[in-house]
Write a protein that holds these residues in place. Structure first.
Motif, short mmCIF file in Angstrom:
data_model
loop_
_atom_site.label_atom_id
_atom_site.label_comp_id
_atom_site.label_asym_id
_atom_site.label_seq_id
_atom_site.Cartn_x
_atom_site.Cartn_y
_atom_site.Cartn_z
N ARG A 237 -11.37 -24.94 -20.74
CA ARG A 237 -10.99 -24.20 -21.93
C ARG A 237 -12.17 -23.34 -22.38
O ARG A 237 -13.28 -23.82 -22.53
CB ARG A 237 -10.56 -25.16 -23.03
CG ARG A 237 -9.24 -25.87 -22.69
CD ARG A 237 -8.90 -26.96 -23.66
NE ARG A 237 -9.87 -28.05 -23.62
CZ ARG A 237 -9.70 -29.23 -24.23
NH1 ARG A 237 -8.58 -29.48 -24.90
NH2 ARG A 237 -10.62 -30.15 -24.16
N GLY A 238 -11.92 -22.04 -22.53
CA GLY A 238 -12.97 -21.09 -22.82
C GLY A 238 -13.50 -20.39 -21.59
O GLY A 238 -14.19 -19.37 -21.70
N ALA A 239 -13.19 -20.92 -20.40
CA ALA A 239 -13.57 -20.25 -19.15
C ALA A 239 -12.57 -19.12 -18.86
O ALA A 239 -11.52 -19.02 -19.49
CB ALA A 239 -13.59 -21.25 -18.01
N THR A 240 -12.90 -18.27 -17.90
CA THR A 240 -12.01 -17.19 -17.49
C THR A 240 -11.49 -17.47 -16.09
O THR A 240 -12.27 -17.76 -15.17
CB THR A 240 -12.72 -15.83 -17.51
OG1 THR A 240 -13.16 -15.54 -18.85
CG2 THR A 240 -11.79 -14.72 -17.05
N ILE A 241 -10.18 -17.41 -15.92
CA ILE A 241 -9.53 -17.64 -14.64
C ILE A 241 -9.21 -16.27 -14.03
O ILE A 241 -8.65 -15.40 -14.69
CB ILE A 241 -8.24 -18.47 -14.81
CG1 ILE A 241 -8.55 -19.77 -15.58
CG2 ILE A 241 -7.61 -18.76 -13.46
CD1 ILE A 241 -9.60 -20.66 -14.93
N VAL A 242 -9.55 -16.10 -12.76
CA VAL A 242 -9.45 -14.79 -12.11
C VAL A 242 -8.79 -14.94 -10.74
O VAL A 242 -9.03 -15.92 -10.03
CB VAL A 242 -10.85 -14.16 -11.93
CG1 VAL A 242 -10.77 -12.82 -11.21
CG2 VAL A 242 -11.54 -14.00 -13.28
N ILE A 243 -7.97 -13.95 -10.38
CA ILE A 243 -7.51 -13.79 -9.01
C ILE A 243 -8.13 -12.51 -8.47
O ILE A 243 -7.95 -11.43 -9.05
CB ILE A 243 -5.98 -13.70 -8.91
CG1 ILE A 243 -5.32 -15.00 -9.39
CG2 ILE A 243 -5.55 -13.38 -7.48
CD1 ILE A 243 -5.58 -16.20 -8.50
N VAL A 265 -9.09 -18.81 -20.77
CA VAL A 265 -8.32 -19.99 -21.18
C VAL A 265 -8.52 -20.22 -22.67
O VAL A 265 -9.67 -20.32 -23.13
CB VAL A 265 -8.76 -21.24 -20.39
CG1 VAL A 265 -7.87 -22.43 -20.75
CG2 VAL A 265 -8.72 -20.97 -18.89
N PRO A 266 -7.46 -20.31 -23.44
CA PRO A 266 -7.63 -20.56 -24.88
C PRO A 266 -8.39 -21.86 -25.12
O PRO A 266 -8.24 -22.84 -24.38
CB PRO A 266 -6.19 -20.65 -25.39
CG PRO A 266 -5.37 -19.89 -24.39
CD PRO A 266 -6.04 -20.12 -23.07
N THR A 267 -9.20 -21.87 -26.16
CA THR A 267 -9.97 -23.07 -26.46
C THR A 267 -9.09 -24.22 -26.92
O THR A 267 -9.52 -25.38 -26.88
CB THR A 267 -11.02 -22.77 -27.54
OG1 THR A 267 -10.36 -22.23 -28.70
CG2 THR A 267 -12.04 -21.76 -27.03
N ASP A 268 -7.85 -23.91 -27.33
CA ASP A 268 -6.92 -24.95 -27.74
C ASP A 268 -5.79 -25.14 -26.73
O ASP A 268 -4.73 -25.67 -27.06
CB ASP A 268 -6.33 -24.65 -29.12
CG ASP A 268 -5.57 -23.32 -29.16
OD1 ASP A 268 -5.63 -22.57 -28.15
OD2 ASP A 268 -4.93 -23.04 -30.18
N ALA A 269 -6.02 -24.69 -25.49
CA ALA A 269 -4.98 -24.78 -24.47
C ALA A 269 -4.58 -26.22 -24.22
O ALA A 269 -5.42 -27.13 -24.17
CB ALA A 269 -5.47 -24.15 -23.18
N LEU A 270 -3.27 -26.44 -24.04
CA LEU A 270 -2.74 -27.75 -23.71
C LEU A 270 -2.74 -27.95 -22.21
O LEU A 270 -2.51 -27.01 -21.44
CB LEU A 270 -1.32 -27.90 -24.26
CG LEU A 270 -1.14 -27.75 -25.77
CD1 LEU A 270 0.34 -27.83 -26.13
CD2 LEU A 270 -1.95 -28.81 -26.51
#
Length: 292
Positions: A237-243, A265-270
């Protein structure tokens, strides 16, 4: 129509012919070919860019270069340059014993008069309609702890896991790679060519847990054997996911220029919940080539 003409030229020349100097056409003069390209990155010491013109269906080299400062001008046989139908740019080994173009072609475009508008859409893939979905989960360990330490490119919003990435089939010489950018450092989730299948390191990943390889989709659990400076398990959470879209063979352990999908990724992601990706920072490379 433009894409069909480019692919027809490639089919005639690149896969059926070898590069030659066309000894039967002896020219006494050269002309300038100027490249004005945007978005290319330096390839390092082991690879170079090489330009090609398609003359009567066969590729003729216009020279190699490493610098990505443009414009750049090359001296090319006048008769061949005047007869060229298409310009193509490829990525080649710095020490190259094969006179033909490599599969890894990154730009192409047909000449219209003295100018060829070139881009990556027709020769690598068109990412204009690409979409992505991922979940946070760690299915390769034995329990439901540390679920925020894994990312899997699938969509479970219907209650059943389906493919999470809508991506075009890449041409030869290219592959996809997933990344989690943690504290500014990209760490690979693995390479793949089919978004509906496990990635290439599904069974061999050093990061995954010990109880399985995970679902049959690209993804990674960051649970052990962390790179120097990191601690696994982690929290994405807080990281960036990339393709990204990578040359094959790859020029670097870092992401390549083409990154069609990305999302912080949202910091409050479920966890175990579908999260939609957005458009990445670079989904196409383009420019123009001028002959005079």
């Amino acid at each position: 129509m433009k894409k069909k003409m480019i692919l027809a030229a490639l089919a005639l020349g690149f896969f059926a012919s070898s590069c030659s100097d066309d000894d039967d056409n002896v020219s006494t003069s050269n002309s300038d070919l100027t490249l004005s390209l945007d978005g290319l990155e330096a390839l390092g010491d082991d690879f170079v860019y090489e330009g090609w013109i398609i003359v009567d269906g066969s590729p003729v080299s216009t020279g190699t270069f490493s610098s990505v400062d443009f414009p750049q001008t090359f001296s090319v046989d006048t008769d061949q340059l005047d007869s060229a139908s298409t310009f193509v740019l490829s990525i080649e080994p710095a020490i190259d014993t094969n006179p033909a173009p490599a599969d890894t072609k990154i730009l192409a475009g047909d000449f219209s008069g003295t100018v060829a508008n070139v881009d990556s859409n027709g020769i690598v893939g068109d990412f204009s309609t690409s979409t992505g979905t991922y979940i946070l989960a760690t299915p390769t360990d034995a329990d439901d702890s540390n679920e925020e330490s894994g990312v899997w490119f699938l969509d479970n919003s219907s209650g059943t896991a389906v493919t999470g990435l809508n991506l075009p089939t890449l041409t030869d010489g290219w592959q996809y790679e997933g990344w989690a950018v943690i504290d500014g450092t990209p760490i690979s989730t693995g390479t793949f060519t089919d978004p509906a299948a496990a990635d290439d390191n599904a069974a061999s990943s050093i990061y995954k847990g010990d109880t399985g390889n995970g679902p049959a989709y690209p993804g990674e659990d960051y649970l052990q054997n962390a790179p120097t400076g990191f601690t696994f398990p982690t929290d994405l959470r807080g990281a960036t996911i990339v393709i990204s879209v990578e040359p094959s063979p790859d020029n670097s352990t870092l992401p390549f220029t083409l990154k069609p999908l990305a999302h912080m990724v949202p910091t409050d992601a479920l966890v175990h919940t579908a999260i939609s990706m957005g458009t990445g920072p670079v989904s196409a490379i383009s420019g123009f080539v001028t002959r005079n």
